[in-house]
Design an enzyme around this catalytic site. Structure first.
Site, mmCIF file in Angstrom:
data_model
loop_
_atom_site.group_PDB
_atom_site.id
_atom_site.type_symbol
_atom_site.label_atom_id
_atom_site.label_comp_id
_atom_site.label_asym_id
_atom_site.label_seq_id
_atom_site.Cartn_x
_atom_site.Cartn_y
_atom_site.Cartn_z
ATOM 1 N N ARG A 193 84.180 -22.316 19.317
ATOM 2 C CA ARG A 193 84.485 -21.967 17.926
ATOM 3 C C ARG A 193 85.630 -20.963 17.856
ATOM 4 O O ARG A 193 86.473 -21.033 16.962
ATOM 5 C CB ARG A 193 83.236 -21.423 17.228
ATOM 6 C CG ARG A 193 83.434 -21.216 15.735
ATOM 7 C CD ARG A 193 82.128 -20.926 15.026
ATOM 8 N NE ARG A 193 81.537 -19.656 15.453
ATOM 9 C CZ ARG A 193 80.389 -19.184 14.973
ATOM 10 N NH1 ARG A 193 79.703 -19.885 14.075
ATOM 11 N NH2 ARG A 193 79.914 -18.032 15.397
ATOM 12 N N LYS A 237 85.987 -18.204 11.826
ATOM 13 C CA LYS A 237 85.378 -16.872 11.756
ATOM 14 C C LYS A 237 86.457 -15.787 11.819
ATOM 15 O O LYS A 237 86.465 -14.916 12.695
ATOM 16 C CB LYS A 237 84.362 -16.710 12.887
ATOM 17 C CG LYS A 237 83.258 -15.706 12.578
ATOM 18 C CD LYS A 237 82.143 -15.804 13.595
ATOM 19 C CE LYS A 237 81.071 -14.753 13.376
ATOM 20 N NZ LYS A 237 80.312 -14.972 12.123
ATOM 21 N N GLU A 258 77.431 -21.054 1.076
ATOM 22 C CA GLU A 258 76.667 -20.256 2.032
ATOM 23 C C GLU A 258 76.448 -18.855 1.500
ATOM 24 O O GLU A 258 77.006 -18.458 0.471
ATOM 25 C CB GLU A 258 77.354 -20.214 3.398
ATOM 26 C CG GLU A 258 78.747 -19.622 3.416
ATOM 27 C CD GLU A 258 79.353 -19.647 4.821
ATOM 28 O OE1 GLU A 258 78.821 -18.954 5.700
ATOM 29 O OE2 GLU A 258 80.350 -20.350 5.027
#
Length: 425
Positions: free
Chosen positions: A169, A271, A307
């Site tokens: 990721r 992220k 989210e």
């Protein structure tokens, strides 16, 4: 690589500590940042500007013991042997861990230039780092971070949970942010070294976990808008307990329908550090009203769930578990991915799709997932002034079942048939 061999080459690095800490007149403040142990077989002499209440020479062991006032009972005890020190737990109140930074012993760091590759990094004493005021991460937000955990088993060995997924990721996020990234092997090995160097800070079984925070940032100086000329990969760790103040009790969310976390084509799916600063305004307002956190909607139709500020959302109706699909505006959570696989292995039907906010009104259960929260039950959601409660006390049956399976796997209490854990000794 054996941690003893790695640490035997280390020297104390006082330059990474803040000068303000050195010159503090408070003995307790100085002791908090005094290196906890010294890996070579030599006595450690504290700098003169560290004002310690008392020094006692333990002649039998050949080490100094500094008795000081400190939030950590033995924070200033220095050992001449890494192996003996690492075999003991840090002497702190393990039953009172929250989710906050507790300074540990070591951090890991490696660098590379733009267009280059990361070379072998090294462990350093935990402390402050230096950055040019014109660093890319400070001026243009060119930075990413990851989060994963280590758990202590009953036999004393340590388990990492899916570290290669975090590595992948980070590499995907780095491509989006025009940054070089460590290889998967470099990332995983760096995590292993950092955890082993801080082994005594991994909580006892059932008392919490060691939170691992890898950072990737543009550390080189750049004035005009452009990728930084140099990059730093860094890992630090901290023992943690529950993320929400409610612990494992249900949390209460409020739906935010004006402010948005991400937009199509943006960076919501990686992220990057900027994603989290953007939620602080709505989150702070929600907490001021007594809510635990905020649930965001999509910014186009303003009716589909996305989210929570730092975790993914799941909605349960009968045997069907629904969660918003990954479409570029939602972070592909590793706990989310794991819970989907666990749920399917337990016989549930899992749907990744657009989930209208109206489905919250007649859901049986709602829960959140994330590295920090693991699985957190939702007790209520408030939308446009209407509060919808779920359950009575504690977990709903589905969330409890999935939480139990996942955490028992993470802590080595059941066989890892998924091959998700990496064991360190």
């Amino acid at each position: 690589m054996q941690s003893n061999a790695v640490l035997a080459t280390l020297q104390p690095n006082y330059n990474i500590l803040s000068p303000s800490r050195f010159y503090s007149s408070s003995a307790s403040a100085a002791a908090t940042f005094l290196p906890v142990f010294y890996p070579q077989r030599t006595r450690f002499s504290a700098p003169q500007y560290l004002k310690l209440d008392k020094q006692v020479l333990a002649s039998a062991s050949g080490r100094y013991v500094h008795e000081v006032k400190s939030p950590f009972k033995n924070a200033a005890v220095l050992s001449d042997s890494y192996s003996s020190e690492a075999s003991e737990l840090a002497d702190i109140e393990w039953d009172n861990l929250g989710f906050g930074l507790l300074p540990t012993d070591y951090m890991y760091m490696m660098k590379c230039s733009q267009g280059g590759n990361f070379s072998k990094g090294e462990l350093q004493r935990f402390g402050n780092i230096e950055l040019n005021p014109s660093a890319g991460v400070l001026n243009y937000g060119q930075g990413l971070f990851e989060g994963l955990k280590a758990y202590r088993k009953e036999d004393g060995n340590i388990l990492l949970f899916r570290p290669e997924e975090n590595a992948l990721r980070m590499r995907q996020g780095a491509e989006r942010m025009c940054m070089p990234a460590p290889t998967v092997d470099q990332f995983v090995e760096a995590v292993k070294e950092t955890v082993l160097a801080n082994k005594r800070w991994v909580p006892p079984p059932g008392k919490g976990s060691l939170y691992i925070r890898p950072l990737l940032m543009g550390s080189g100086a750049v004035l005009g808008l452009a990728p930084a000329p140099e990059y730093t990969f860094l890992i630090y760790v901290s023992p943690v307990g529950n993320y929400f103040k409610e612990g494992v009790a249900p949390i209460n969310l409020i739906v935010e329908h004006e402010l948005h976390r991400a937009t199509p084509g943006g960076t919501g799916g990686v992220k990057t550090i900027g994603n989290y600063a953007a939620v602080l305004k709505a989150q702070s307002a929600a907490k001021a009203k007594g809510y635990s956190d905020v649930l965001y909607l999509d910014c186009v139709h303003k009716k589909y769930l996305e989210e929570v500020s730092s975790c993914n959302i799941f909605v349960v109706k009968g045997n069907v578990i629904s969660t918003p699909a990954i479409k570029g505006t939602i972070l592909p959570g590793i706990t989310r991915k794991s819970i989907i696989d666990v749920a399917r292995s337990q016989g549930f039907q899992v749907e990744e799709r657009f989930v209208p906010v109206d489905e919250l009104l007649d859901a049986d259960e709602v829960f959140c997932t994330g590295t920090a929260v693991v699985v957190s039950p939702v007790g209520s959601i408030t939308y446009k002034g209407k509060r919808v409660p779920y359950g009575v006390d504690g977990f709903g049956a589905v969330a409890q079942q999935l939480y139990s399976v996942l955490t028992r796997l993470q802590m080595g209490l059941i066989d890892d048939k998924m091959n998700w854990t990496v064991e360190l000794s």
